[in-house]
Motif scaffolding. Structure first.
Motif, PDB file in Angstrom:
ATOM      1  N   ALA A   1       0.353  -3.815  19.397  1.00 52.74           N
ATOM      2  CA  ALA A   1      -0.882  -3.505  18.678  1.00 52.74           C
ATOM      3  C   ALA A   1      -0.645  -3.208  17.200  1.00 52.74           C
ATOM      4  N   PHE A   2       0.633  -3.111  16.801  1.00 49.26           N
ATOM      5  CA  PHE A   2       0.964  -2.740  15.425  1.00 49.26           C
ATOM      6  C   PHE A   2       1.939  -3.741  14.799  1.00 49.26           C
TER       7      PHE A   2
ATOM      8  N   ILE B   1       5.935   5.309  14.312  1.00 50.77           N
ATOM      9  CA  ILE B   1       5.408   4.027  13.842  1.00 50.77           C
ATOM     10  C   ILE B   1       5.290   4.169  12.336  1.00 50.77           C
ATOM     11  N   ASP B   2       5.911   3.278  11.590  1.00 53.15           N
ATOM     12  CA  ASP B   2       5.756   3.387  10.145  1.00 53.15           C
ATOM     13  C   ASP B   2       5.639   2.024   9.494  1.00 53.15           C
ATOM     14  N   GLY B   3       4.930   2.033   8.385  1.00 59.44           N
ATOM     15  CA  GLY B   3       4.721   0.803   7.641  1.00 59.44           C
ATOM     16  C   GLY B   3       3.715   1.010   6.539  1.00 59.44           C
ATOM     17  N   ASP B   4       3.478  -0.047   5.782  1.00 54.31           N
ATOM     18  CA  ASP B   4       2.535   0.026   4.674  1.00 54.31           C
ATOM     19  C   ASP B   4       1.097  -0.025   5.183  1.00 54.31           C
ATOM     20  N   VAL B   5       0.278   0.844   4.614  1.00 57.18           N
ATOM     21  CA  VAL B   5      -1.155   0.893   4.903  1.00 57.18           C
ATOM     22  C   VAL B   5      -1.865   0.609   3.585  1.00 57.18           C
ATOM     23  N   VAL B   6      -2.653  -0.454   3.551  1.00 55.87           N
ATOM     24  CA  VAL B   6      -3.208  -0.908   2.274  1.00 55.87           C
ATOM     25  C   VAL B   6      -4.404  -0.097   1.792  1.00 55.87           C
ATOM     26  N   ASP B   7      -5.185   0.478   2.715  1.00 53.37           N
ATOM     27  CA  ASP B   7      -6.350   1.242   2.280  1.00 53.37           C
ATOM     28  C   ASP B   7      -6.813   2.178   3.403  1.00 53.37           C
ATOM     29  N   ASP B   8      -7.846   2.970   3.097  1.00 51.69           N
ATOM     30  CA  ASP B   8      -8.358   3.932   4.075  1.00 51.69           C
ATOM     31  C   ASP B   8      -8.894   3.259   5.324  1.00 51.69           C
ATOM     32  N   ALA B   9      -9.484   2.082   5.169  1.00 53.32           N
ATOM     33  CA  ALA B   9     -10.023   1.371   6.333  1.00 53.32           C
ATOM     34  C   ALA B   9      -8.904   1.019   7.311  1.00 53.32           C
ATOM     35  N   GLN B  10      -7.776   0.561   6.803  1.00 54.94           N
ATOM     36  CA  GLN B  10      -6.656   0.245   7.684  1.00 54.94           C
ATOM     37  C   GLN B  10      -6.092   1.514   8.320  1.00 54.94           C
ATOM     38  N   LEU B  11      -6.007   2.588   7.560  1.00 53.77           N
ATOM     39  CA  LEU B  11      -5.523   3.863   8.094  1.00 53.77           C
ATOM     40  C   LEU B  11      -6.395   4.315   9.262  1.00 53.77           C
TER      41      LEU B  11
ATOM     42  N   GLY C   1       0.841  -1.183   0.000  1.00 54.76           N
ATOM     43  CA  GLY C   1       0.000   0.000   0.000  1.00 54.76           C
ATOM     44  C   GLY C   1       0.874   1.229   0.000  1.00 54.76           C
ATOM     45  N   THR C   2       0.405   2.224   0.672  1.00 51.58           N
ATOM     46  CA  THR C   2       1.149   3.461   0.832  1.00 51.58           C
ATOM     47  C   THR C   2       1.869   3.419   2.166  1.00 51.58           C
ATOM     48  N   ARG C   3       3.131   3.784   2.180  1.00 51.20           N
ATOM     49  CA  ARG C   3       3.889   3.811   3.425  1.00 51.20           C
ATOM     50  C   ARG C   3       3.470   5.060   4.204  1.00 51.20           C
ATOM     51  N   TYR C   4       3.143   4.879   5.471  1.00 51.54           N
ATOM     52  CA  TYR C   4       2.743   5.972   6.355  1.00 51.54           C
ATOM     53  C   TYR C   4       3.679   6.057   7.536  1.00 51.54           C
ATOM     54  N   GLU C   5       3.821   7.270   8.040  1.00 52.12           N
ATOM     55  CA  GLU C   5       4.577   7.521   9.266  1.00 52.12           C
ATOM     56  C   GLU C   5       3.627   8.181  10.252  1.00 52.12           C
ATOM     57  N   PHE C   6       3.524   7.582  11.423  1.00 50.31           N
ATOM     58  CA  PHE C   6       2.702   8.107  12.510  1.00 50.31           C
ATOM     59  C   PHE C   6       3.655   8.532  13.625  1.00 50.31           C
ATOM     60  N   ARG C   7       3.563   9.780  14.046  1.00 49.17           N
ATOM     61  CA  ARG C   7       4.368  10.263  15.167  1.00 49.17           C
ATOM     62  C   ARG C   7       3.428  10.483  16.342  1.00 49.17           C
ATOM     63  N   VAL C   8       3.793   9.900  17.487  1.00 45.88           N
ATOM     64  CA  VAL C   8       2.972  10.025  18.685  1.00 45.88           C
ATOM     65  C   VAL C   8       3.823  10.553  19.829  1.00 45.88           C
ATOM     66  N   GLU C   9       3.165  11.197  20.781  1.00 47.24           N
ATOM     67  CA  GLU C   9       3.862  11.729  21.955  1.00 47.24           C
ATOM     68  C   GLU C   9       4.288  10.600  22.876  1.00 47.24           C
ATOM     69  N   GLY C  10       5.487  10.732  23.411  1.00 49.70           N
ATOM     70  CA  GLY C  10       5.968   9.802  24.424  1.00 49.70           C
ATOM     71  C   GLY C  10       6.397   8.451  23.866  1.00 49.70           C
ATOM     72  N   ARG C  11       6.480   7.493  24.793  1.00 45.97           N
ATOM     73  CA  ARG C  11       6.904   6.130  24.456  1.00 45.97           C
ATOM     74  C   ARG C  11       5.701   5.212  24.492  1.00 45.97           C
ATOM     75  N   LEU C  12       5.721   4.197  23.640  1.00 43.48           N
ATOM     76  CA  LEU C  12       4.660   3.193  23.645  1.00 43.48           C
ATOM     77  C   LEU C  12       5.027   2.073  24.616  1.00 43.48           C
ATOM     78  N   SER C  13       4.034   1.602  25.339  1.00 46.35           N
ATOM     79  CA  SER C  13       4.233   0.444  26.207  1.00 46.35           C
ATOM     80  C   SER C  13       4.389  -0.801  25.331  1.00 46.35           C
ATOM     81  N   GLU C  14       4.741  -1.916  25.952  1.00 44.90           N
ATOM     82  CA  GLU C  14       4.829  -3.181  25.203  1.00 44.90           C
ATOM     83  C   GLU C  14       3.474  -3.530  24.598  1.00 44.90           C
ATOM     84  N   GLU C  15       2.396  -3.264  25.344  1.00 45.04           N
ATOM     85  CA  GLU C  15       1.041  -3.501  24.822  1.00 45.04           C
ATOM     86  C   GLU C  15       0.801  -2.636  23.591  1.00 45.04           C
TER      87      GLU C  15
END
Length: 68
Positions: free
Chosen positions: A21-22, A36-46, A3-17
Motif C-alpha cells: 500500500a506504500f 515506514i519512511d519516504g518523501d511526502v509531497v504535500d498535506d493531501a498525501q500526508l 517533499g518533506t521526508r516523513y517517518e511513520f512508526r506503527v505497532e507490529g508488523r505489516l502484512s504483504e498487503e
C-alpha cells in the motif's frame, strides 16, 4: 517532485498487503514496531497515508518529519 521526508512508526508488523500500500516508501522493522519512511509531497498525501494506515487497521505510534 521532492517533499518533506516523513517517518511513520506503527505497532507490529505489516502484512504483504500493507507493505504494497506504500509504493516508493522504505519499510523496515524495529520490533515491536514497523517504520515506514519516504518523501511526502504535500498535506493531501500526508493525510492519505494516515487514512491508508487507518483503513489497514494499523495503530500509528508516531508520524513526524525527518530533519535533513
Amino acid at each position: 517532485m521532492a517533499g518533506t521526508r516523513y517517518e511513520f512508526r506503527v505497532e507490529g508488523r505489516l502484512s504483504e498487503e500493507g507493505r504494497s500500500a506504500f509504493p516508493g516508501m522504505r519499510i523496515s522493522e524495529e520490533p515491536p514496531q514497523t517504520i515506514i519512511d519516504g518523501d511526502v509531497v504535500d498535506d493531501a498525501q500526508l493525510h492519505g497515508i494516515l487514512a491508508q494506515l487507518q483503513a489497514l487497521g494499523v495503530m500509528v505510534v508516531s508520524a513526524r518529519p525527518v530533519p535533513g
